[in-house]
Design a protein around this motif. Structure first.
Motif, PDB file in Angstrom:
ATOM      1  N   LYS A  10      20.539  -6.103  16.204  1.00  9.39           N
ATOM      2  CA  LYS A  10      20.135  -4.763  16.630  1.00  9.39           C
ATOM      3  C   LYS A  10      20.025  -3.865  15.410  1.00  9.39           C
ATOM      4  O   LYS A  10      20.651  -4.096  14.391  1.00  9.39           O
ATOM      5  CB  LYS A  10      21.163  -4.187  17.609  1.00  9.39           C
ATOM      6  CG  LYS A  10      21.393  -5.046  18.840  1.00  9.39           C
ATOM      7  CD  LYS A  10      20.255  -4.953  19.826  1.00  9.39           C
ATOM      8  CE  LYS A  10      20.511  -5.851  21.027  1.00  9.39           C
ATOM      9  NZ  LYS A  10      19.485  -5.743  22.044  1.00  9.39           N
ATOM     10  N   SER A  11      19.238  -2.800  15.524  1.00  6.70           N
ATOM     11  CA  SER A  11      19.094  -1.893  14.386  1.00  6.70           C
ATOM     12  C   SER A  11      20.356  -1.087  14.138  1.00  6.70           C
ATOM     13  O   SER A  11      20.729  -0.849  13.005  1.00  6.70           O
ATOM     14  CB  SER A  11      17.919  -0.949  14.623  1.00  6.70           C
ATOM     15  OG  SER A  11      16.728  -1.675  14.563  1.00  6.70           O
ATOM     16  N   ARG A  12      21.017  -0.653  15.204  1.00  9.08           N
ATOM     17  CA  ARG A  12      22.260   0.103  15.063  1.00  9.08           C
ATOM     18  C   ARG A  12      23.322  -0.518  15.962  1.00  9.08           C
ATOM     19  O   ARG A  12      23.038  -0.892  17.105  1.00  9.08           O
ATOM     20  CB  ARG A  12      22.063   1.564  15.453  1.00  9.08           C
ATOM     21  CG  ARG A  12      21.143   2.344  14.513  1.00  9.08           C
ATOM     22  CD  ARG A  12      21.781   2.594  13.177  1.00  9.08           C
ATOM     23  NE  ARG A  12      20.986   3.475  12.335  1.00  9.08           N
ATOM     24  CZ  ARG A  12      21.189   3.620  11.027  1.00  9.08           C
ATOM     25  NH1 ARG A  12      22.133   2.923  10.416  1.00  9.08           N
ATOM     26  NH2 ARG A  12      20.432   4.452  10.339  1.00  9.08           N
ATOM     27  N   VAL A  13      24.557  -0.596  15.444  1.00 10.42           N
ATOM     28  CA  VAL A  13      25.659  -1.196  16.203  1.00 10.42           C
ATOM     29  C   VAL A  13      26.873  -0.272  16.127  1.00 10.42           C
ATOM     30  O   VAL A  13      27.272   0.155  15.038  1.00 10.42           O
ATOM     31  CB  VAL A  13      26.046  -2.587  15.641  1.00 10.42           C
ATOM     32  CG1 VAL A  13      27.179  -3.200  16.473  1.00 10.42           C
ATOM     33  CG2 VAL A  13      24.837  -3.515  15.602  1.00 10.42           C
ATOM     34  N   ALA A  14      27.447   0.038  17.284  1.00 12.30           N
ATOM     35  CA  ALA A  14      28.648   0.878  17.354  1.00 12.30           C
ATOM     36  C   ALA A  14      29.706   0.170  18.181  1.00 12.30           C
ATOM     37  O   ALA A  14      29.386  -0.612  19.089  1.00 12.30           O
ATOM     38  CB  ALA A  14      28.310   2.232  17.982  1.00 12.30           C
ATOM     39  N   ALA A  15      30.980   0.449  17.884  1.00 10.66           N
ATOM     40  CA  ALA A  15      32.089  -0.088  18.669  1.00 10.66           C
ATOM     41  C   ALA A  15      33.081   1.031  18.949  1.00 10.66           C
ATOM     42  O   ALA A  15      33.389   1.828  18.069  1.00 10.66           O
ATOM     43  CB  ALA A  15      32.784  -1.225  17.924  1.00 10.66           C
ATOM     44  N   VAL A  16      33.562   1.075  20.195  1.00 12.26           N
ATOM     45  CA  VAL A  16      34.541   2.093  20.600  1.00 12.26           C
ATOM     46  C   VAL A  16      35.721   1.368  21.237  1.00 12.26           C
ATOM     47  O   VAL A  16      35.542   0.614  22.196  1.00 12.26           O
ATOM     48  CB  VAL A  16      33.942   3.090  21.617  1.00 12.26           C
ATOM     49  CG1 VAL A  16      34.956   4.193  21.947  1.00 12.26           C
ATOM     50  CG2 VAL A  16      32.641   3.696  21.095  1.00 12.26           C
ATOM     51  N   THR A  17      36.931   1.589  20.714  1.00 10.42           N
ATOM     52  CA  THR A  17      38.106   0.919  21.274  1.00 10.42           C
ATOM     53  C   THR A  17      38.775   1.800  22.327  1.00 10.42           C
ATOM     54  O   THR A  17      38.599   3.010  22.350  1.00 10.42           O
ATOM     55  CB  THR A  17      39.116   0.556  20.172  1.00 10.42           C
ATOM     56  OG1 THR A  17      39.747   1.754  19.682  1.00 10.42           O
ATOM     57  CG2 THR A  17      38.430  -0.165  19.009  1.00 10.42           C
ATOM     58  N   GLY A  18      39.525   1.145  23.213  1.00  8.38           N
ATOM     59  CA  GLY A  18      40.189   1.882  24.294  1.00  8.38           C
ATOM     60  C   GLY A  18      39.189   2.607  25.161  1.00  8.38           C
ATOM     61  O   GLY A  18      39.378   3.763  25.525  1.00  8.38           O
ATOM     62  N   ALA A  19      38.103   1.885  25.526  1.00  8.45           N
ATOM     63  CA  ALA A  19      36.936   2.579  26.090  1.00  8.45           C
ATOM     64  C   ALA A  19      36.681   2.315  27.571  1.00  8.45           C
ATOM     65  O   ALA A  19      35.623   2.658  28.073  1.00  8.45           O
ATOM     66  CB  ALA A  19      35.691   2.207  25.283  1.00  8.45           C
ATOM     67  N   GLY A  61      26.182  -6.198   9.110  1.00  9.75           N
ATOM     68  CA  GLY A  61      27.150  -5.117   9.297  1.00  9.75           C
ATOM     69  C   GLY A  61      26.908  -4.290  10.547  1.00  9.75           C
ATOM     70  O   GLY A  61      25.919  -4.473  11.265  1.00  9.75           O
ATOM     71  N   ILE A  62      27.840  -3.386  10.801  1.00 14.54           N
ATOM     72  CA  ILE A  62      27.726  -2.458  11.925  1.00 14.54           C
ATOM     73  C   ILE A  62      27.634  -1.039  11.352  1.00 14.54           C
ATOM     74  O   ILE A  62      27.758  -0.843  10.145  1.00 14.54           O
ATOM     75  CB  ILE A  62      28.901  -2.603  12.915  1.00 14.54           C
ATOM     76  CG1 ILE A  62      30.221  -2.092  12.299  1.00 14.54           C
ATOM     77  CG2 ILE A  62      29.045  -4.042  13.386  1.00 14.54           C
ATOM     78  CD1 ILE A  62      31.352  -1.917  13.299  1.00 14.54           C
ATOM     79  N   ASP A  63      27.430  -0.066  12.213  1.00 12.30           N
ATOM     80  CA  ASP A  63      27.208   1.306  11.749  1.00 12.30           C
ATOM     81  C   ASP A  63      28.335   2.266  12.086  1.00 12.30           C
ATOM     82  O   ASP A  63      28.599   3.206  11.330  1.00 12.30           O
ATOM     83  CB  ASP A  63      25.904   1.844  12.354  1.00 12.30           C
ATOM     84  CG  ASP A  63      24.723   0.990  11.948  1.00 12.30           C
ATOM     85  OD1 ASP A  63      24.247   1.155  10.820  1.00 12.30           O
ATOM     86  OD2 ASP A  63      24.316   0.128  12.746  1.00 12.30           O
ATOM     87  N   VAL A  64      28.991   2.045  13.233  1.00 10.94           N
ATOM     88  CA  VAL A  64      29.983   3.016  13.706  1.00 10.94           C
ATOM     89  C   VAL A  64      31.176   2.288  14.320  1.00 10.94           C
ATOM     90  O   VAL A  64      31.003   1.373  15.123  1.00 10.94           O
ATOM     91  CB  VAL A  64      29.375   3.953  14.779  1.00 10.94           C
ATOM     92  CG1 VAL A  64      30.448   4.845  15.406  1.00 10.94           C
ATOM     93  CG2 VAL A  64      28.256   4.814  14.193  1.00 10.94           C
ATOM     94  N   ILE A  66      31.331  -2.125   7.897  1.00 12.00           N
ATOM     95  CA  ILE A  66      30.465  -0.969   8.161  1.00 12.00           C
ATOM     96  C   ILE A  66      29.454  -0.826   7.025  1.00 12.00           C
ATOM     97  O   ILE A  66      29.809  -0.807   5.855  1.00 12.00           O
ATOM     98  CB  ILE A  66      31.291   0.319   8.347  1.00 12.00           C
ATOM     99  CG1 ILE A  66      32.192   0.169   9.584  1.00 12.00           C
ATOM    100  CG2 ILE A  66      30.386   1.534   8.498  1.00 12.00           C
ATOM    101  CD1 ILE A  66      33.078   1.365   9.870  1.00 12.00           C
ATOM    102  N   ARG A  67      28.196  -0.752   7.419  1.00 10.83           N
ATOM    103  CA  ARG A  67      27.111  -0.660   6.436  1.00 10.83           C
ATOM    104  C   ARG A  67      27.168   0.647   5.665  1.00 10.83           C
ATOM    105  O   ARG A  67      27.722   1.641   6.136  1.00 10.83           O
ATOM    106  CB  ARG A  67      25.751  -0.730   7.164  1.00 10.83           C
ATOM    107  CG  ARG A  67      25.408  -2.095   7.698  1.00 10.83           C
ATOM    108  CD  ARG A  67      23.961  -2.132   8.156  1.00 10.83           C
ATOM    109  NE  ARG A  67      23.815  -1.735   9.542  1.00 10.83           N
ATOM    110  CZ  ARG A  67      23.274  -2.512  10.487  1.00 10.83           C
ATOM    111  NH1 ARG A  67      22.838  -3.708  10.200  1.00 10.83           N
ATOM    112  NH2 ARG A  67      23.147  -2.067  11.722  1.00 10.83           N
ATOM    113  N   ASP A  68      26.533   0.652   4.486  1.00  9.53           N
ATOM    114  CA  ASP A  68      26.427   1.873   3.691  1.00  9.53           C
ATOM    115  C   ASP A  68      25.865   2.995   4.555  1.00  9.53           C
ATOM    116  O   ASP A  68      24.879   2.795   5.293  1.00  9.53           O
ATOM    117  CB  ASP A  68      25.494   1.662   2.494  1.00  9.53           C
ATOM    118  CG  ASP A  68      26.084   0.683   1.481  1.00  9.53           C
ATOM    119  OD1 ASP A  68      27.158   0.114   1.761  1.00  9.53           O
ATOM    120  OD2 ASP A  68      25.469   0.499   0.417  1.00  9.53           O
ATOM    121  N   GLY A  69      26.488   4.171   4.474  1.00  5.25           N
ATOM    122  CA  GLY A  69      26.026   5.315   5.261  1.00  5.25           C
ATOM    123  C   GLY A  69      26.579   5.344   6.672  1.00  5.25           C
ATOM    124  O   GLY A  69      26.244   6.237   7.451  1.00  5.25           O
ATOM    125  N   GLY A  70      27.449   4.368   7.019  1.00 12.63           N
ATOM    126  CA  GLY A  70      28.008   4.309   8.373  1.00 12.63           C
ATOM    127  C   GLY A  70      29.178   5.269   8.561  1.00 12.63           C
ATOM    128  O   GLY A  70      29.509   6.067   7.680  1.00 12.63           O
TER     129      GLY A  70
END
Length: 291
Positions: free
Chosen positions: A4-13, A106-109, A148-152
């Motif tokens: 995917k172009s952007r990848v985010a992960a949120v814990t306790g969600a 890598g991931i972004d967030v 986490i990618r550069d700029g993440g």
């Protein structure tokens, strides 16, 4: 799965603020300056059944449907469940290894929202609270930050309960100093607190009799320390801590004054908005506040 172009992960969600953060990431992403192709959000929780139920809730969410942001409705955001237990080191590493293999670029967030607030105060409450809120969040931060990618962005959900105005001047100075000198000194403060409680001397030594508050002071401290370390690498990854406010959730036993969506505003802003290269801040109500 395709990259995917952007990848985010949120814990306790699976509920409360975490669920609202996932929901608002999906709603905000289409207008975000970080938008770059499709978005994949990992909704992370300990329970597979509750996690799957949370994903289903969001897929049927009236506002998300109206906004047509999810793939099912013609949008470009996918929400999927992944198991993650912040109190279990092996679970954290399993998730890290999954991200590494699934997203080699890598991931972004990463938004570390998982945490606990226990009733009472004794040695056991302190041990469990620190294991989850401090040591678990630290392990997740240190394990996943390199992915986490550069700029993440990396966001640790802390709390106003961890503000330093409830400590003696000596301890306040110690926290500020630790946040500047490094993670080891932050952890040393948590060990000092644990020993003080064990010896029944926490009040005498200037500590509040509040495990949650101290765990969150520690989280803010190590987040600042890691932000400074990361800044030296020049990757442009922004690392911040924030307080969502006093939110009406199970954790506040329904006594909070903010809705989960209101509580999600600052973490989502730190994840997706242009915050002008700001890292190492402690934020509330979308602005940096005094720790």
């Amino acid at each position: 799965m395709s990259v995917k172009s952007r990848v985010a992960a949120v814990t306790g969600a699976n509920k409360g603020i975490g669920l609202a953060i996932v929901r608002n990431l999906a709603l905000t992403y289409p207008s975000s300056p970080l938008r770059d192709g499709p978005l994949l959000i990992y909704l992370c929780a300990r329970s597979a059944s509750r996690g799957a139920e949370a994903v289903k809730t969001l897929q049927n969410d009236a506002q998300l449907k109206k906004a047509k942001v999810l793939v099912e409705d013609g949008g470009d955001t996918t929400i999927t469940f992944r198991e993650f237990d912040v109190s279990d080191r092996s679970s954290i590493h399993k998730f890290r290894d999954f991200l590494r293999s699934e997203h080699p670029d890598g991931i972004d967030v990463l938004i570390n929202n998982a945490g606990i607030a226990m009733d009472g105060f004794n040695e056991d409450v302190v041990k469990q609270t620190l294991a989850t809120n401090y040591y678990g969040t630290l392990e997740a931060t240190q394990s996943i930050l390199p992915l986490i990618r550069d700029g993440g962005r990396l966001v640790n959900v802390s709390s106003m309960a961890g503000k330093l105005n409830k400590y003696t001047p000596e301890l306040r100075d110690a926290f500020i100093s630790a946040s500047k000198s490094g993670v080891a000194d932050c952890t040393s403060l948590m060990q000092d607190f644990s020993k003080a409680v064990q010896d029944g001397k926490e009040k005498e030594l200037g500590w509040p009799s509040a495990a949650y508050a101290v765990s969150k002071a520690g989280t803010t401290a190590f987040t600042k320390a890691i932000a400074a370390e990361e800044d030296k690498k020049g990757r442009g990854v922004l690392v911040n801590a924030c307080c969502p406010g006093y939110v009406n959730t199970d954790m506040t036993k329904g006594n909070g004054v903010k809705t989960p969506d209101q509580g999600a505003k600052t973490p989502v802003m730190l994840a997706l908005e242009d915050i002008a290269g700001t890292s190492g801040g402690f934020w509330q109500s979308e602005k940096i506040i005094e720790w």
